[in-house]
Write an enzyme that holds these catalytic residues in place. Structure first.
Site, mmCIF file in Angstrom:
data_model
loop_
_atom_site.group_PDB
_atom_site.id
_atom_site.type_symbol
_atom_site.label_atom_id
_atom_site.label_comp_id
_atom_site.label_asym_id
_atom_site.label_seq_id
_atom_site.Cartn_x
_atom_site.Cartn_y
_atom_site.Cartn_z
ATOM 1 C CB THR A 57 44.098 51.119 44.442
ATOM 2 O OG1 THR A 57 42.778 51.123 43.895
ATOM 3 C CG2 THR A 57 45.120 51.261 43.333
ATOM 4 C CB SER A 58 40.296 48.454 47.578
ATOM 5 O OG SER A 58 39.712 47.961 48.755
ATOM 6 N N PRO A 59 42.527 49.149 50.205
ATOM 7 C CG PRO A 59 43.083 50.888 51.668
ATOM 8 C CD PRO A 59 42.264 50.582 50.446
#
Ligand SMILES: N[C@@H](CCC(=O)N[C@@H](CS)C(=O)NCC(=O)O)C(=O)O
Length: 139
Positions: free
Chosen positions: A10-12
């Site tokens: 989920t980390s950009p």
């Protein structure tokens, strides 16, 4: 040796590395680092990345963090041509300016509110959990 990427999906910045790897046709071994479980603050992770951010890359002992450095490294090492990160300095300069804009403004603006609400929620949760376990003997 597999190319190992530490992070969470989920980390950009982690996704930026995954997208770059896909564009390059590169297979990465993904190792989950769960921020909610504070796995990024564990001594074994701090040993490879004292800045305790995700993503971190380990390419046969070449250890890098910061997604911008990682994507430039992957393209420099594994791309078949220079279309993603041109050698032409004017074109490269434009890409570098966008990468630095992301570091200095875009992601920084996103990170601050997300990080502060994330830590607020986590600390509220930890306080509740600690209170519950401290008061267990009262029930
Ligand atoms: N400029 C860094 C930012 C990395 C970053 O801040 N990642 C966040 C998750 S999206 C993180 O690791 N936060 C945990 C921490 O800073 O301790 C990059 O592009 O890799």
């Amino acid at each position: 040796m597999p190319i190992v990427l530490y992070g969470t999906i989920t980390s950009p910045p982690v996704r930026a590395v995954l997208m770059t790897a896909e564009a390059l046709g590169l297979k990465l071994e993904f190792r989950e680092v769960n921020l909610v479980k504070l796995e990024h603050l564990k001594p074994e992770y701090l040993k490879i990345n004292p800045q305790h951010t995700i993503p971190t890359l380990d390419d046969d002992g070449v250890i890098l963090w910061d997604s911008h450095a990682i994507v430039a490294y992957l393209v420099g090492k594994y791309a078949k041509d220079d279309s993603l990160y041109p050698k032409d300095l004017a074109k490269r300069g434009l890409i570098d300016s966008r990468l630095h804009f992301d570091t200095g403004y875009a992601f920084a603006a996103l990170r601050e509110p997300v990080a502060s609400s994330f830590w607020n929620i986590l600390f509220k949760y930890l306080r509740t959990t600690i209170n519950v376990s401290n008061n267990r003997h009262l029930n």
